[in-house]
Design a protein around this motif. Structure first.
Motif, PDB file in Angstrom:
ATOM      1  N   THR A 172      14.634  24.591  15.294  1.00 44.26           N
ATOM      2  CA  THR A 172      14.022  23.849  14.183  1.00 44.26           C
ATOM      3  C   THR A 172      12.587  23.438  14.474  1.00 44.26           C
ATOM      4  O   THR A 172      12.288  22.877  15.530  1.00 44.26           O
ATOM      5  N   LEU A 173      11.699  23.691  13.509  1.00 43.72           N
ATOM      6  CA  LEU A 173      10.334  23.180  13.509  1.00 43.72           C
ATOM      7  C   LEU A 173      10.157  22.340  12.250  1.00 43.72           C
ATOM      8  O   LEU A 173      10.594  22.732  11.168  1.00 43.72           O
ATOM      9  N   VAL A 174       9.489  21.205  12.389  1.00 45.48           N
ATOM     10  CA  VAL A 174       9.266  20.345  11.233  1.00 45.48           C
ATOM     11  C   VAL A 174       7.772  20.049  11.111  1.00 45.48           C
ATOM     12  O   VAL A 174       7.067  19.876  12.112  1.00 45.48           O
ATOM     13  N   ASN A 175       7.310  20.009   9.874  1.00 41.92           N
ATOM     14  CA  ASN A 175       5.919  19.656   9.598  1.00 41.92           C
ATOM     15  C   ASN A 175       5.759  18.154   9.825  1.00 41.92           C
ATOM     16  O   ASN A 175       6.383  17.346   9.138  1.00 41.92           O
ATOM     17  N   ALA A 176       4.957  17.769  10.804  1.00 40.23           N
ATOM     18  CA  ALA A 176       4.802  16.348  11.146  1.00 40.23           C
ATOM     19  C   ALA A 176       4.344  15.526   9.950  1.00 40.23           C
ATOM     20  O   ALA A 176       4.705  14.349   9.814  1.00 40.23           O
ATOM     21  N   LYS A 177       3.550  16.134   9.075  1.00 44.41           N
ATOM     22  CA  LYS A 177       3.058  15.417   7.896  1.00 44.41           C
ATOM     23  C   LYS A 177       4.172  15.129   6.894  1.00 44.41           C
ATOM     24  O   LYS A 177       4.016  14.278   6.012  1.00 44.41           O
ATOM     25  N   ALA A 178       5.283  15.863   7.029  1.00 44.81           N
ATOM     26  CA  ALA A 178       6.382  15.695   6.086  1.00 44.81           C
ATOM     27  C   ALA A 178       7.468  14.760   6.594  1.00 44.81           C
ATOM     28  O   ALA A 178       8.438  14.488   5.889  1.00 44.81           O
ATOM     29  N   ILE A 179       7.330  14.245   7.817  1.00 41.36           N
ATOM     30  CA  ILE A 179       8.356  13.358   8.372  1.00 41.36           C
ATOM     31  C   ILE A 179       8.305  12.003   7.680  1.00 41.36           C
ATOM     32  O   ILE A 179       7.274  11.322   7.682  1.00 41.36           O
ATOM     33  N   ALA A 180       9.442  11.618   7.088  1.00 37.88           N
ATOM     34  CA  ALA A 180       9.523  10.323   6.397  1.00 37.88           C
ATOM     35  C   ALA A 180      10.029   9.232   7.331  1.00 37.88           C
ATOM     36  O   ALA A 180       9.688   8.054   7.169  1.00 37.88           O
ATOM     37  N   GLY A 181      10.849   9.614   8.301  1.00 31.40           N
ATOM     38  CA  GLY A 181      11.384   8.629   9.233  1.00 31.40           C
ATOM     39  C   GLY A 181      12.414   9.252  10.153  1.00 31.40           C
ATOM     40  O   GLY A 181      12.804  10.408   9.981  1.00 31.40           O
ATOM     41  N   VAL A 182      12.844   8.478  11.142  1.00 31.95           N
ATOM     42  CA  VAL A 182      13.837   8.945  12.111  1.00 31.95           C
ATOM     43  C   VAL A 182      14.918   7.876  12.223  1.00 31.95           C
ATOM     44  O   VAL A 182      14.615   6.690  12.387  1.00 31.95           O
ATOM     45  N   THR A 183      16.178   8.302  12.141  1.00 36.41           N
ATOM     46  CA  THR A 183      17.301   7.387  12.247  1.00 36.41           C
ATOM     47  C   THR A 183      18.262   7.896  13.328  1.00 36.41           C
ATOM     48  O   THR A 183      18.116   9.019  13.810  1.00 36.41           O
ATOM     49  N   ARG A 184      19.233   7.047  13.690  1.00 36.91           N
ATOM     50  CA  ARG A 184      20.276   7.458  14.629  1.00 36.91           C
ATOM     51  C   ARG A 184      21.625   7.401  13.930  1.00 36.91           C
ATOM     52  O   ARG A 184      21.905   6.464  13.177  1.00 36.91           O
ATOM     53  N   GLN A 224      19.470  11.438  17.096  1.00 36.25           N
ATOM     54  CA  GLN A 224      18.362  11.209  16.170  1.00 36.25           C
ATOM     55  C   GLN A 224      18.397  12.219  15.026  1.00 36.25           C
ATOM     56  O   GLN A 224      18.713  13.389  15.218  1.00 36.25           O
ATOM     57  N   ARG A 225      18.053  11.729  13.833  1.00 35.61           N
ATOM     58  CA  ARG A 225      17.973  12.580  12.647  1.00 35.61           C
ATOM     59  C   ARG A 225      16.630  12.333  11.968  1.00 35.61           C
ATOM     60  O   ARG A 225      16.225  11.181  11.764  1.00 35.61           O
ATOM     61  N   VAL A 226      15.937  13.409  11.613  1.00 36.57           N
ATOM     62  CA  VAL A 226      14.638  13.303  10.950  1.00 36.57           C
ATOM     63  C   VAL A 226      14.821  13.434   9.442  1.00 36.57           C
ATOM     64  O   VAL A 226      15.426  14.398   8.959  1.00 36.57           O
ATOM     65  N   SER A 227      14.294  12.452   8.714  1.00 34.67           N
ATOM     66  CA  SER A 227      14.260  12.530   7.257  1.00 34.67           C
ATOM     67  C   SER A 227      12.939  13.155   6.833  1.00 34.67           C
ATOM     68  O   SER A 227      11.883  12.844   7.404  1.00 34.67           O
ATOM     69  N   VAL A 228      13.012  14.044   5.845  1.00 37.68           N
ATOM     70  CA  VAL A 228      11.836  14.792   5.403  1.00 37.68           C
ATOM     71  C   VAL A 228      11.470  14.402   3.981  1.00 37.68           C
ATOM     72  O   VAL A 228      12.331  14.300   3.113  1.00 37.68           O
ATOM     73  N   LYS A 229      10.181  14.183   3.761  1.00 36.76           N
ATOM     74  CA  LYS A 229       9.697  13.851   2.425  1.00 36.76           C
ATOM     75  C   LYS A 229       9.974  15.001   1.470  1.00 36.76           C
ATOM     76  O   LYS A 229       9.714  16.160   1.781  1.00 36.76           O
ATOM     77  N   GLY A 230      10.505  14.682   0.318  1.00 37.43           N
ATOM     78  CA  GLY A 230      10.710  15.700  -0.705  1.00 37.43           C
ATOM     79  C   GLY A 230      11.923  16.572  -0.509  1.00 37.43           C
ATOM     80  O   GLY A 230      12.088  17.573  -1.212  1.00 37.43           O
ATOM     81  N   HIS A 231      12.812  16.211   0.451  1.00 33.97           N
ATOM     82  CA  HIS A 231      14.018  17.003   0.665  1.00 33.97           C
ATOM     83  C   HIS A 231      15.118  16.118   1.213  1.00 33.97           C
ATOM     84  O   HIS A 231      14.869  15.211   2.018  1.00 33.97           O
ATOM     85  N   ALA A 232      16.350  16.386   0.770  1.00 35.12           N
ATOM     86  CA  ALA A 232      17.474  15.517   1.137  1.00 35.12           C
ATOM     87  C   ALA A 232      18.039  15.796   2.520  1.00 35.12           C
ATOM     88  O   ALA A 232      18.680  14.932   3.118  1.00 35.12           O
TER      89      ALA A 232
END
Length: 282
Positions: free
Chosen positions: A240-252, A258-266
């Motif tokens: 997995t690669l994620v666009n850093a600009k699209a990261i909305a937040g990180v949760t556990r 850790q789980r990365v939330s992405v702007k504009g996608h569920a």
């Protein structure tokens, strides 16, 4: 060689990606319907062979091809094809590239032309206009700015050295991928890299996800890592690669992962233990 003003201009098209060849052929048919594509090559060595066989006025060469690169093929074509009456190469060379730095340098030297991926209609029309002017210069005894064979070989030698160093100028950063070519349904779509939210790979395909488009490509994560800007696209898992600009937040989650939330996608993206250090303090 027969003057291109009296007969149809013929060309050989070389790109290792079939979809890119089809897209460029289609765009050329729109902006230069008189142009005849006499053959297509999948790699540089095949391009050299086809140019020698068909003796076209033009050859379109993708810079990055397996085996013999487009630049190496251009050097061989320039060496064997010779020059025309006005001192210009007998076969005009057009580079196909996703990397501006090669195109700009080659064009500024005035000895070859270029097409930037993706082949957009307006930009390609300008390239075609320049090519017609170059071909027209063959009809005069002495061109205003003739391209000398030595100039071409010197430029190709320099571009070849840059390509072997990864595209950099000395210690400069390499050129980065700007577009992703993918099949979306029955269409070929050019996706701007900046619009990609994340990439997820399995054994055969890589999923490309934007806010509005989901597509599959046959490019592995390892190859994408070499072509993408590491400051923009973070690897958070081996697949997995994620666009850093699209990261909305990180949760556990309940298991502490850790789980990365992405702007504009569920979808939430899993972070493997090897990459948890990226989000310390978050």
């Amino acid at each position: 060689m027969t003057s291109p003003t009296s007969t149809a201009v013929r060309a050989v098209l070389a790109d290792d990606e079939r979809l890119m060849r089809e897209q460029l052929r289609s765009r050329l048919a729109e902006v230069w319907p008189e142009l005849e594509i006499v053959a297509e090559a999948k790699h540089g060595a095949e391009a050299v062979e086809l140019v020698a066989r068909h003796r076209p006025e033009l050859v379109f060469l993708d810079i990055r091809m397996p085996g013999m690169t487009g630049i190496e093929a251009a050097r061989e074509i320039a060496r064997t094809a010779g020059t025309g009456d006005a001192g210009r190469p007998a076969c005009e060379i057009v580079f196909i590239t996703a990397y501006d730095q090669y195109a700009v340098e080659a064009f500024e030297q005035g000895v070859v032309d270029y097409v930037l991926k993706p082949a957009e209609r307006e930009r390609l029309a300008l390239t075609v206009q320049r090519l017609k002017q170059r071909l027209g210069a063959r009809d005069v005894a002495v061109a205003d700015t003739p391209a000398r064979p030595g100039d071409l070989q010197a430029l190709l030698e320099k571009l070849s050295s840059q390509l072997q160093r990864g595209g950099g100028h000395g210690g400069a950063a390499p050129a980065r991928l700007r577009w992703i070519q993918a099949n979306v349904g029955t269409q070929i779509q050019m996706i701007p890299v900046d619009e990609v939210l994340f990439f997820i790979s399995d054994e055969k395909y890589t999923r490309v996800q934007t806010a509005t488009v989901e597509a599959l490509i046959r490019k592995p994560i390892k190859e994408l890592l070499d072509e993408l800007d590491p400051d923009q696209f973070w690897q958070i898992h081996r697949s997995t690669l994620v666009n850093a600009k699209a990261i909305a937040g990180v949760t556990r989650d309940l298991a502490g992962r850790q789980r990365v939330s992405v702007k504009g996608h569920a979808q939430k993206l899993e972070v493997s233990r090897s990459y948890t250090h990226l989000f310390k303090g978050m």
